[in-house]
Design a protein around this motif. Structure first.
Motif, PDB file in Angstrom:
ATOM      1  N   ILE A 179       0.857  -1.198   0.000  1.00 32.83           N
ATOM      2  CA  ILE A 179       0.000   0.000   0.000  1.00 32.83           C
ATOM      3  C   ILE A 179       0.887   1.239   0.000  1.00 32.83           C
ATOM      4  CG2 ILE A 179      -1.780   1.290   1.269  1.00 32.83           C
ATOM      5  CD1 ILE A 179      -2.668  -1.373   2.520  1.00 32.83           C
ATOM      6  N   LYS A 180       1.923   1.225   0.840  1.00 35.12           N
ATOM      7  CA  LYS A 180       2.829   2.382   0.903  1.00 35.12           C
ATOM      8  C   LYS A 180       3.474   2.636  -0.471  1.00 35.12           C
ATOM      9  CE  LYS A 180       4.259   2.557   5.801  1.00 35.12           C
ATOM     10  NZ  LYS A 180       3.779   3.907   6.106  1.00 35.12           N
ATOM     11  N   GLN A 181       3.980   1.572  -1.080  1.00 32.17           N
ATOM     12  CA  GLN A 181       4.665   1.749  -2.375  1.00 32.17           C
ATOM     13  C   GLN A 181       3.715   2.325  -3.421  1.00 32.17           C
ATOM     14  OE1 GLN A 181       6.197  -2.205  -2.895  1.00 32.17           O
ATOM     15  NE2 GLN A 181       8.100  -1.763  -1.800  1.00 32.17           N
TER      16      GLN A 181
ATOM     17  N   GLY B 271       2.898  13.609   9.973  1.00 28.27           N
ATOM     18  CA  GLY B 271       2.755  12.492  10.907  1.00 28.27           C
ATOM     19  C   GLY B 271       3.729  11.406  10.482  1.00 28.27           C
ATOM     20  N   CYS B 272       4.974  11.833  10.235  1.00 25.16           N
ATOM     21  CA  CYS B 272       5.967  10.957   9.569  1.00 25.16           C
ATOM     22  C   CYS B 272       6.471   9.827  10.457  1.00 25.16           C
ATOM     23  CB  CYS B 272       7.139  11.797   9.068  1.00 25.16           C
ATOM     24  SG  CYS B 272       8.060  12.612  10.401  1.00 25.16           S
ATOM     25  N   GLY B 273       6.238   9.893  11.782  1.00 19.15           N
ATOM     26  CA  GLY B 273       6.729   8.832  12.662  1.00 19.15           C
ATOM     27  C   GLY B 273       8.229   8.657  12.508  1.00 19.15           C
TER      28      GLY B 273
ATOM     29  N   ILE C  53       9.533   6.179   7.942  1.00 18.25           N
ATOM     30  CA  ILE C  53       9.409   5.050   7.003  1.00 18.25           C
ATOM     31  C   ILE C  53       9.106   5.570   5.589  1.00 18.25           C
ATOM     32  CG2 ILE C  53       8.026   3.002   6.445  1.00 18.25           C
ATOM     33  CD1 ILE C  53       7.638   2.911   9.684  1.00 18.25           C
ATOM     34  N   ASP C  54       8.160   6.498   5.489  1.00 17.78           N
ATOM     35  CA  ASP C  54       7.792   7.019   4.160  1.00 17.78           C
ATOM     36  C   ASP C  54       8.796   8.042   3.640  1.00 17.78           C
ATOM     37  OD1 ASP C  54       5.085   5.806   3.422  1.00 17.78           O
ATOM     38  OD2 ASP C  54       4.815   6.397   5.500  1.00 17.78           O
ATOM     39  N   THR C  55       9.286   8.919   4.523  1.00 16.54           N
ATOM     40  CA  THR C  55      10.209   9.958   4.028  1.00 16.54           C
ATOM     41  C   THR C  55      11.457   9.330   3.405  1.00 16.54           C
ATOM     42  OG1 THR C  55      11.066  10.141   6.282  1.00 16.54           O
ATOM     43  CG2 THR C  55       9.500  11.842   5.583  1.00 16.54           C
TER      44      THR C  55
ATOM     45  N   GLY D  97       9.562  15.721   6.609  1.00 14.67           N
ATOM     46  CA  GLY D  97       8.638  14.976   7.465  1.00 14.67           C
ATOM     47  C   GLY D  97       8.309  15.839   8.670  1.00 14.67           C
ATOM     48  N   ILE D  98       7.024  15.847   9.032  1.00 15.12           N
ATOM     49  CA  ILE D  98       6.578  16.642  10.193  1.00 15.12           C
ATOM     50  C   ILE D  98       5.943  15.692  11.200  1.00 15.12           C
ATOM     51  CG2 ILE D  98       4.696  18.219  10.890  1.00 15.12           C
ATOM     52  CD1 ILE D  98       6.854  19.862   9.844  1.00 15.12           C
ATOM     53  N   ASP D  99       6.283  15.873  12.462  1.00  9.63           N
ATOM     54  CA  ASP D  99       5.650  15.065  13.512  1.00  9.63           C
ATOM     55  C   ASP D  99       5.731  15.869  14.816  1.00  9.63           C
ATOM     56  OD1 ASP D  99       5.109  11.695  13.507  1.00  9.63           O
ATOM     57  OD2 ASP D  99       5.191  12.702  15.466  1.00  9.63           O
TER      58      ASP D  99
ATOM     59  N   GLN E 114       9.843  19.178  13.903  1.00 13.34           N
ATOM     60  CA  GLN E 114       8.708  19.145  14.828  1.00 13.34           C
ATOM     61  C   GLN E 114       7.656  20.175  14.397  1.00 13.34           C
ATOM     62  OE1 GLN E 114       9.856  19.393  18.937  1.00 13.34           O
ATOM     63  NE2 GLN E 114       8.310  17.866  19.456  1.00 13.34           N
ATOM     64  N   GLY E 115       6.420  19.748  14.367  1.00  9.52           N
ATOM     65  CA  GLY E 115       5.339  20.661  13.988  1.00  9.52           C
ATOM     66  C   GLY E 115       4.026  19.926  14.059  1.00  9.52           C
ATOM     67  N   SER E 116       2.944  20.679  14.010  1.00 11.92           N
ATOM     68  CA  SER E 116       1.632  20.039  14.101  1.00 11.92           C
ATOM     69  C   SER E 116       0.874  20.162  12.789  1.00 11.92           C
ATOM     70  CB  SER E 116       0.820  20.646  15.247  1.00 11.92           C
ATOM     71  OG  SER E 116      -0.350  19.880  15.415  1.00 11.92           O
ATOM     72  N   ALA E 117       0.183  19.081  12.463  1.00  9.83           N
ATOM     73  CA  ALA E 117      -0.500  18.948  11.176  1.00  9.83           C
ATOM     74  C   ALA E 117      -1.556  20.024  10.936  1.00  9.83           C
ATOM     75  CB  ALA E 117      -1.160  17.570  11.115  1.00  9.83           C
ATOM     76  N   ASP E 118      -2.129  20.556  12.010  1.00  8.99           N
ATOM     77  CA  ASP E 118      -3.206  21.538  11.836  1.00  8.99           C
ATOM     78  C   ASP E 118      -2.668  22.954  11.705  1.00  8.99           C
ATOM     79  OD1 ASP E 118      -2.426  21.147  14.542  1.00  8.99           O
ATOM     80  OD2 ASP E 118      -4.102  22.398  15.175  1.00  8.99           O
TER      81      ASP E 118
ATOM     82  N   ALA F 143      -0.008  11.654   3.963  1.00  4.76           N
ATOM     83  CA  ALA F 143      -0.186  11.408   5.407  1.00  4.76           C
ATOM     84  C   ALA F 143      -0.825  10.046   5.578  1.00  4.76           C
ATOM     85  CB  ALA F 143      -1.072  12.482   6.034  1.00  4.76           C
ATOM     86  N   GLU F 144      -0.165   9.196   6.359  1.00  3.22           N
ATOM     87  CA  GLU F 144      -0.717   7.847   6.587  1.00  3.22           C
ATOM     88  C   GLU F 144      -1.011   7.628   8.063  1.00  3.22           C
ATOM     89  OE1 GLU F 144       1.333   4.356   4.903  1.00  3.22           O
ATOM     90  OE2 GLU F 144       0.583   3.240   6.647  1.00  3.22           O
ATOM     91  N   ARG F 145      -2.215   7.174   8.361  1.00  6.01           N
ATOM     92  CA  ARG F 145      -2.678   6.865   9.726  1.00  6.01           C
ATOM     93  C   ARG F 145      -2.430   8.029  10.696  1.00  6.01           C
ATOM     94  NH1 ARG F 145       0.394   2.020  11.050  1.00  6.01           N
ATOM     95  NH2 ARG F 145       1.563   2.561   9.207  1.00  6.01           N
TER      96      ARG F 145
ATOM     97  N   VAL G 263      -5.167   9.317  14.936  1.00  8.34           N
ATOM     98  CA  VAL G 263      -4.567   9.643  16.244  1.00  8.34           C
ATOM     99  C   VAL G 263      -4.891  11.075  16.674  1.00  8.34           C
ATOM    100  CG1 VAL G 263      -2.709   7.953  15.931  1.00  8.34           C
ATOM    101  CG2 VAL G 263      -2.261  10.364  15.400  1.00  8.34           C
ATOM    102  N   LEU G 264      -5.699  11.774  15.879  1.00  6.66           N
ATOM    103  CA  LEU G 264      -6.080  13.153  16.220  1.00  6.66           C
ATOM    104  C   LEU G 264      -7.558  13.208  16.589  1.00  6.66           C
ATOM    105  CD1 LEU G 264      -4.376  15.076  13.268  1.00  6.66           C
ATOM    106  CD2 LEU G 264      -3.490  14.689  15.555  1.00  6.66           C
ATOM    107  N   PRO G 265      -7.958  14.190  17.396  1.00  3.89           N
ATOM    108  CA  PRO G 265      -9.391  14.317  17.677  1.00  3.89           C
ATOM    109  C   PRO G 265     -10.151  14.593  16.377  1.00  3.89           C
ATOM    110  CG  PRO G 265      -8.080  15.893  18.966  1.00  3.89           C
ATOM    111  CD  PRO G 265      -7.138  15.201  18.046  1.00  3.89           C
TER     112      PRO G 265
END
Ligand code: SAM
Length: 258
Positions: free
Chosen positions: A24-26, A44-46, A49-51, A66-68, A94-98, A112-114, A118-120
Motif C-alpha cells: 500500500i505504501k509503495q 505524521g511521519c513517525g 518510514i515514508d520519508t 517529514g513533520i511530527d 517538529q510541527g503540528s498537522a493543523d 499522510a498515513e494513519r 490519532v487526532l481528535p
C-alpha cells in the motif's frame, strides 16, 4: 466508557505495520506523481518510514520534509536519514498537522498515513485544509487511514466481538473512523480528481493486532462481564497458539488534486 487514550504507538509497532502495509505504501508513493527534484511533505511521519522511501523518488536535487509532534520519532527518523546518506535532502521537523509551518503552495505533493486516527475528529478538517494550502495547484495529496469500524475478529461470541470493535474504534482510537471520513474531507476541501481505494489487511498473529490491549482496556472499563471477556480472550489466544487467528481491517486510501 471513559476518555479516549492518546493514540500513542511505538516506532517498533510502526516498523512492523510498515512491513504488512508495504505494498500500500509503495502504491501511495507512486500516486503522489513525484518528479525528480520535487519537494514533498509527509505529515505524521513517525520514524521516517515514508520519508526515506520518498527520498528515492525525488533524488538529491529534491527535498523531502517529514513533520511530527513526537521528538523521539523525529530523532529516529533523522538518524535513519543520516545512515541512508539522504540527510542532505531529507529533513524531519517538529510541527503540528493543523498548523503547518510552510507557505502556500510550498510542496509539489503531500502524504499522510494513519495520522487522522490519532487526532481528535475536530482536527480532521483543519488538517486536510492545511494540506491543500501547502500543496501547489494540481499537486496530489495522498491520505491513508484505517476504518476501525471495519475491524473483524473471528470469535464464537459475535455479539461481544461487535461490542469490542465499537469500543476499540470509539474509545481506544481518538478517531477510529478516520478512514471512512477521508473522501468527504477531500471533497469538502475542494480537491478534484479524487481517487478511492479500499485495502483489506488480514492479521493472523497477536503481534500485528493489539488484542491484548483491547482485552485489558475492555476489562478495566467493564465493557462486558469479566467472565465473557475472559472467555473471549482465551479463545483468541487459543486460535493464535494454533495459528488460526483471523482478523481483518480496511485501510482506506483517498488521493486528490489540490
Ligand atoms: C499511527 S502513526 C503513523 C506514522 C507514519 N505515518 C507511518 O505510516 O508509519 C501517527 C503519527 O502521527 C504523529 N502525530 C500525532 N499528532 C500529530 C500532529 N498533531 N501533527 C503531526 N503529527 C502528529 C504521531 O506522533 C505518530 O508518529
Amino acid at each position: 466508557m471513559t476518555t479516549p487514550t492518546t493514540g500513542y504507538v511505538s516506532a517498533e509497532y510502526l516498523q512492523r505495520m510498515a512491513v504488512i502495509a508495504q505494498t500500500i505504501k509503495q502504491a501511495n508513493h507512486k500516486k503522489m506523481s513525484i518528479q525528480r527534484g520535487g519537494c514533498v511533505l509527509d505529515v505524521g511521519c513517525g520514524p521516517g518510514i515514508d520519508t526515506l522511501a520518498l527520498a528515492q523518488w525525488v533524488g538529491p536535487t529534491g527535498k523531502v520534509i517529514g513533520i511530527d509532534t513526537d521528538a523521539n520519532m523525529l530523532t529516529i527518523a533523522n538518524d535513519k536519514a543520516r545512515e541512508q546518506g539522504s540527510d542532505g535532502f531529507v529533513e524531519h521537523q517538529q510541527g503540528s498537522a493543523d498548523s503547518l509551518p510552510f507557505s502556500n503552495d510550498y510542496f509539489s505533493s503531500c502524504h499522510a498515513e494513519r495520522l487522522l486516527q490519532v487526532l481528535p475528529p475536530t482536527l480532521a478538517a483543519p488538517v486536510v485544509s492545511e494540506l491543500k494550502r501547502v500543496t501547489q495547484p494540481q499537486g496530489r495529496v495522498v491520505l491513508t487511514d484505517t476504518d476501525w469500524g471495519s475491524f473483524s475478529i473471528n470469535s464464537t461470541n459475535t455479539q461481544l466481538e461487535r461490542t469490542l470493535v465499537q469500543f476499540f474504534a470509539e474509545q481506544l482510537r481518538p478517531n477510529g473512523y478516520a478512514g471512512r471520513q477521508l473522501f468527504g474531507l477531500m471533497h469538502n476541501n475542494g480537491f478534484s480528481n479524487i481517487d478511492i481505494e479500499v485495502h483489506p489487511l488480514v492479521h493472523n498473529t497477536l503481534k500485528a493486532v493489539p488484542l491484548e490491549w483491547l482485552y485489558k482496556e475492555a476489562s478495566k472499563q467493564q465493557v462486558a462481564s469479566q467472565e465473557a471477556l475472559e472467555q473471549w480472550w482465551q479463545e483468541v489466544q487459543q486460535q493464535s497458539n494454533e495459528d488460526r487467528l483471523f482478523c481483518t481491517v480496511n485501510m482506506i486510501v483517498v488521493s486528490g488534486q489540490a
